[in-house]
Scaffold this motif. Sequence first.
Motif, PDB file in Angstrom:
ATOM      1  N   MET A  26       0.773  -1.376  -0.095  1.00 48.86           N
ATOM      2  CA  MET A  26      -0.001   0.093   0.090  1.00 48.86           C
ATOM      3  C   MET A  26       0.739   1.180  -0.235  1.00 48.86           C
ATOM      4  O   MET A  26       0.425   2.250  -0.715  1.00 48.86           O
ATOM      5  CB  MET A  26      -1.056  -0.062   1.323  1.00 48.86           C
ATOM      6  CG  MET A  26      -1.793  -1.327   1.228  1.00 48.86           C
ATOM      7  SD  MET A  26      -3.278  -0.902   0.185  1.00 48.86           S
ATOM      8  CE  MET A  26      -4.189   0.280   1.063  1.00 48.86           C
ATOM      9  N   LEU A  27       1.962   1.076   0.703  1.00 44.15           N
ATOM     10  CA  LEU A  27       2.941   2.278   0.765  1.00 44.15           C
ATOM     11  C   LEU A  27       3.574   2.564  -0.454  1.00 44.15           C
ATOM     12  O   LEU A  27       3.885   3.602  -0.922  1.00 44.15           O
ATOM     13  CB  LEU A  27       3.893   2.200   2.072  1.00 44.15           C
ATOM     14  CG  LEU A  27       3.541   2.422   3.378  1.00 44.15           C
ATOM     15  CD1 LEU A  27       4.513   2.022   4.313  1.00 44.15           C
ATOM     16  CD2 LEU A  27       3.292   3.772   3.451  1.00 44.15           C
ATOM     17  N   ARG A  28       3.787   1.349  -1.356  1.00 44.99           N
ATOM     18  CA  ARG A  28       4.509   1.369  -2.506  1.00 44.99           C
ATOM     19  C   ARG A  28       3.402   2.037  -3.588  1.00 44.99           C
ATOM     20  O   ARG A  28       3.908   2.850  -4.404  1.00 44.99           O
ATOM     21  CB  ARG A  28       5.066  -0.036  -3.147  1.00 44.99           C
ATOM     22  CG  ARG A  28       5.445  -0.206  -4.399  1.00 44.99           C
ATOM     23  CD  ARG A  28       6.546   0.475  -4.585  1.00 44.99           C
ATOM     24  NE  ARG A  28       7.070   0.353  -5.870  1.00 44.99           N
ATOM     25  CZ  ARG A  28       8.058   1.195  -6.631  1.00 44.99           C
ATOM     26  NH1 ARG A  28       8.407   2.293  -5.969  1.00 44.99           N
ATOM     27  NH2 ARG A  28       8.307   1.195  -7.887  1.00 44.99           N
ATOM     28  N   LEU A  29       2.188   1.590  -3.443  1.00 45.87           N
ATOM     29  CA  LEU A  29       1.195   2.324  -4.383  1.00 45.87           C
ATOM     30  C   LEU A  29       1.071   3.640  -3.955  1.00 45.87           C
ATOM     31  O   LEU A  29       1.128   4.602  -4.987  1.00 45.87           O
ATOM     32  CB  LEU A  29      -0.260   1.336  -4.050  1.00 45.87           C
ATOM     33  CG  LEU A  29      -1.261   2.079  -4.815  1.00 45.87           C
ATOM     34  CD1 LEU A  29      -1.317   1.772  -6.356  1.00 45.87           C
ATOM     35  CD2 LEU A  29      -2.522   0.962  -4.447  1.00 45.87           C
ATOM     36  N   THR A  70      -3.323  15.983  -1.277  1.00 42.50           N
ATOM     37  CA  THR A  70      -3.531  14.918  -0.514  1.00 42.50           C
ATOM     38  C   THR A  70      -2.441  14.992   0.705  1.00 42.50           C
ATOM     39  O   THR A  70      -1.374  15.334   0.458  1.00 42.50           O
ATOM     40  CB  THR A  70      -3.520  13.662  -1.471  1.00 42.50           C
ATOM     41  OG1 THR A  70      -4.550  13.610  -2.406  1.00 42.50           O
ATOM     42  CG2 THR A  70      -3.642  12.609  -0.430  1.00 42.50           C
ATOM     43  N   ASP A  71      -3.057  14.697   1.935  1.00 38.28           N
ATOM     44  CA  ASP A  71      -1.839  14.471   2.922  1.00 38.28           C
ATOM     45  C   ASP A  71      -1.640  13.060   2.697  1.00 38.28           C
ATOM     46  O   ASP A  71      -2.268  11.955   2.739  1.00 38.28           O
ATOM     47  CB  ASP A  71      -2.748  14.786   4.334  1.00 38.28           C
ATOM     48  CG  ASP A  71      -3.214  15.928   4.543  1.00 38.28           C
ATOM     49  OD1 ASP A  71      -2.657  17.051   4.140  1.00 38.28           O
ATOM     50  OD2 ASP A  71      -4.500  16.160   5.073  1.00 38.28           O
ATOM     51  N   LEU A  72      -0.105  13.140   2.915  1.00 38.02           N
ATOM     52  CA  LEU A  72       0.412  11.591   3.083  1.00 38.02           C
ATOM     53  C   LEU A  72       0.951  11.206   4.358  1.00 38.02           C
ATOM     54  O   LEU A  72       1.098  12.062   5.192  1.00 38.02           O
ATOM     55  CB  LEU A  72       1.720  11.877   1.880  1.00 38.02           C
ATOM     56  CG  LEU A  72       1.115  12.409   0.693  1.00 38.02           C
ATOM     57  CD1 LEU A  72       2.201  12.529  -0.519  1.00 38.02           C
ATOM     58  CD2 LEU A  72       0.113  11.083  -0.152  1.00 38.02           C
ATOM     59  N   PRO A  73       1.557  10.031   4.259  1.00 38.60           N
ATOM     60  CA  PRO A  73       1.910   9.613   5.544  1.00 38.60           C
ATOM     61  C   PRO A  73       3.469  10.022   5.792  1.00 38.60           C
ATOM     62  O   PRO A  73       3.876  10.624   4.799  1.00 38.60           O
ATOM     63  CB  PRO A  73       1.999   7.919   5.372  1.00 38.60           C
ATOM     64  CG  PRO A  73       2.014   8.008   3.917  1.00 38.60           C
ATOM     65  CD  PRO A  73       1.155   8.858   3.526  1.00 38.60           C
ATOM     66  N   PRO A  74       3.753   9.974   6.873  1.00 38.99           N
ATOM     67  CA  PRO A  74       5.286  10.443   7.159  1.00 38.99           C
ATOM     68  C   PRO A  74       6.100   9.778   6.209  1.00 38.99           C
ATOM     69  O   PRO A  74       6.076   8.743   5.832  1.00 38.99           O
ATOM     70  CB  PRO A  74       5.409   9.807   8.818  1.00 38.99           C
ATOM     71  CG  PRO A  74       4.160   9.679   9.233  1.00 38.99           C
ATOM     72  CD  PRO A  74       3.273   9.312   8.183  1.00 38.99           C
ATOM     73  N   LEU A  75       7.273  10.440   6.064  1.00 41.10           N
ATOM     74  CA  LEU A  75       8.401   9.752   5.411  1.00 41.10           C
ATOM     75  C   LEU A  75       9.070   8.761   5.526  1.00 41.10           C
ATOM     76  O   LEU A  75       9.404   8.690   6.773  1.00 41.10           O
ATOM     77  CB  LEU A  75       9.760  10.932   4.794  1.00 41.10           C
ATOM     78  CG  LEU A  75      10.547  10.511   3.869  1.00 41.10           C
ATOM     79  CD1 LEU A  75       9.886  10.627   2.439  1.00 41.10           C
ATOM     80  CD2 LEU A  75      11.761  11.726   4.034  1.00 41.10           C
ATOM     81  N   LEU A  76       8.756   7.682   4.689  1.00 41.62           N
ATOM     82  CA  LEU A  76       9.505   6.111   5.071  1.00 41.62           C
ATOM     83  C   LEU A  76      10.678   6.014   4.464  1.00 41.62           C
ATOM     84  O   LEU A  76      10.580   5.695   3.223  1.00 41.62           O
ATOM     85  CB  LEU A  76       8.293   5.213   5.170  1.00 41.62           C
ATOM     86  CG  LEU A  76       7.203   5.416   5.924  1.00 41.62           C
ATOM     87  CD1 LEU A  76       6.288   4.421   6.005  1.00 41.62           C
ATOM     88  CD2 LEU A  76       7.722   5.427   7.609  1.00 41.62           C
ATOM     89  N   LEU A  77      11.992   5.687   4.875  1.00 45.08           N
ATOM     90  CA  LEU A  77      12.985   5.309   4.213  1.00 45.08           C
ATOM     91  C   LEU A  77      13.881   4.202   4.763  1.00 45.08           C
ATOM     92  O   LEU A  77      13.893   4.176   5.989  1.00 45.08           O
ATOM     93  CB  LEU A  77      14.092   6.562   3.906  1.00 45.08           C
ATOM     94  CG  LEU A  77      13.331   7.726   3.196  1.00 45.08           C
ATOM     95  CD1 LEU A  77      14.353   9.038   3.304  1.00 45.08           C
ATOM     96  CD2 LEU A  77      13.160   7.621   1.624  1.00 45.08           C
ATOM     97  N   GLU A 108       1.890  -3.892 -13.093  1.00 42.74           N
ATOM     98  CA  GLU A 108       3.100  -4.421 -13.359  1.00 42.74           C
ATOM     99  C   GLU A 108       4.156  -4.063 -12.348  1.00 42.74           C
ATOM    100  O   GLU A 108       5.271  -4.732 -11.931  1.00 42.74           O
ATOM    101  CB  GLU A 108       3.482  -3.922 -14.416  1.00 42.74           C
ATOM    102  CG  GLU A 108       4.879  -4.505 -15.229  1.00 42.74           C
ATOM    103  CD  GLU A 108       5.276  -3.848 -16.604  1.00 42.74           C
ATOM    104  OE1 GLU A 108       6.344  -4.288 -17.166  1.00 42.74           O
ATOM    105  OE2 GLU A 108       4.378  -3.111 -17.008  1.00 42.74           O
ATOM    106  N   ARG A 109       4.239  -2.674 -11.862  1.00 44.60           N
ATOM    107  CA  ARG A 109       5.014  -2.276 -10.963  1.00 44.60           C
ATOM    108  C   ARG A 109       4.960  -3.030  -9.748  1.00 44.60           C
ATOM    109  O   ARG A 109       6.077  -3.146  -9.057  1.00 44.60           O
ATOM    110  CB  ARG A 109       4.793  -0.720 -10.808  1.00 44.60           C
ATOM    111  CG  ARG A 109       5.282   0.169 -11.913  1.00 44.60           C
ATOM    112  CD  ARG A 109       6.878   0.037 -12.104  1.00 44.60           C
ATOM    113  NE  ARG A 109       7.323   1.272 -12.907  1.00 44.60           N
ATOM    114  CZ  ARG A 109       7.832   2.170 -12.675  1.00 44.60           C
ATOM    115  NH1 ARG A 109       7.706   2.327 -11.684  1.00 44.60           N
ATOM    116  NH2 ARG A 109       8.055   2.977 -13.555  1.00 44.60           N
ATOM    117  N   LEU A 110       3.933  -3.249  -9.292  1.00 47.89           N
ATOM    118  CA  LEU A 110       3.798  -3.882  -7.613  1.00 47.89           C
ATOM    119  C   LEU A 110       3.909  -5.485  -7.921  1.00 47.89           C
ATOM    120  O   LEU A 110       3.807  -6.119  -6.914  1.00 47.89           O
ATOM    121  CB  LEU A 110       2.309  -3.478  -7.283  1.00 47.89           C
ATOM    122  CG  LEU A 110       1.860  -2.092  -7.137  1.00 47.89           C
ATOM    123  CD1 LEU A 110       0.349  -1.780  -6.709  1.00 47.89           C
ATOM    124  CD2 LEU A 110       2.865  -1.520  -5.650  1.00 47.89           C
ATOM    125  N   GLY A 111       3.658  -6.041  -9.138  1.00 44.99           N
ATOM    126  CA  GLY A 111       3.795  -7.530  -9.145  1.00 44.99           C
ATOM    127  C   GLY A 111       2.497  -8.219  -8.829  1.00 44.99           C
ATOM    128  O   GLY A 111       2.676  -9.546  -8.233  1.00 44.99           O
TER     129      GLY A 111
END
Length: 345
Positions: free
Chosen positions: A9-12, A68-75, A29-32
């Motif tokens: 979901m985060l990748r999407l 759109t509000d997005l979740p915190p930066l995840l790295l 295709e990107r998500l497999g």
Amino acid sequence: MTQDMPARMLRLLSLLQIRRVWSGAELAERLGVTGRTVRRDIDRLRELGYPVEGATGHAGGYRLAAGTDLPPLLLDDEEAVAIAVALRTAASDVTGIEDSALGALAKLERVLPSRLRRRVTALQDATVPVAWSGGPTADPSALATLAAACRDHEIVTFGYRSRQAADTTARRVEPHALVTAGRRWYLVGFDLHRDAWRVFRVDRLTAPAPTGRRVTPREPPGGDPAAFVATAIVSAPTRYTARASVPEPAEDVGARTGALADRLSPRREGGTVVDLSADDPVHIAVRFLGLGSDAELTGSPGLAPHLEELGRRLLDAARSLAGAGDGGGEPGEPEEPPTGGAGSS
């Protein structure tokens, strides 16, 4: 919900942020995953409050609504270090971006967990850039405008000064991609006035502006914009032609000198021919000397007096150094402090 669903979901979400519109097939295709799974994940994002807009038909797809509000930066560790390295080196070929890059790096540090913050801060503290004059640089606002137009397949207009012309001409272009070669930026696009694909140096381009007109994207000849730029660079007319023959194979010469593959060709009797053609004799001389003592040069007779003059200047410099005696130490080596100087008693 499967165990890998949160990561997917985060990748999407990440994919929806980096491009204006995605088709369901592209996301699958990107998500497999299957198209059905993509539709379910889109529905879950909507249930969580993310306004993902969709449209049906040939031009349909999904996009994340503006604002759109997005979740915190995840790295992860590698992503955080990669961004820090990119920000620290971003100012090399873009005008006036130093402060912006360092500001972005400071913001990145504030939102990272302490473990990653320490790694990024250590990299920043240990890295010291060397001021280096690398010729013309690109305007960051022009790059941003052109990048957005490439993404949205939107026609742009700009003024352009070619290498041959002193005056600026108006251009109307379907942009395809930005390409970096050496320390220069190039725009690959279809020139509507000339009905042909062209390569434009961004530092020669002025006042790029989107027109609001979007078009179906075209593919450049060969389909590879980087290869198209490399071919254009090599085939561009130059004041002097120069070719050097070296005994090494092409792959070794390319790895050692950083020469474009299109400038290297194998010799029938073995070794490689390197195309050194350029407008500036100094550029040719430097590249030729860098090929080693076994290199042999052929080319424009008009180049000879320029190389001869450069040779005389080098010889005069060598004689001057030899005549100076041995009063100095090695280059960069500090001289011994005098007896009784600072720190002695």
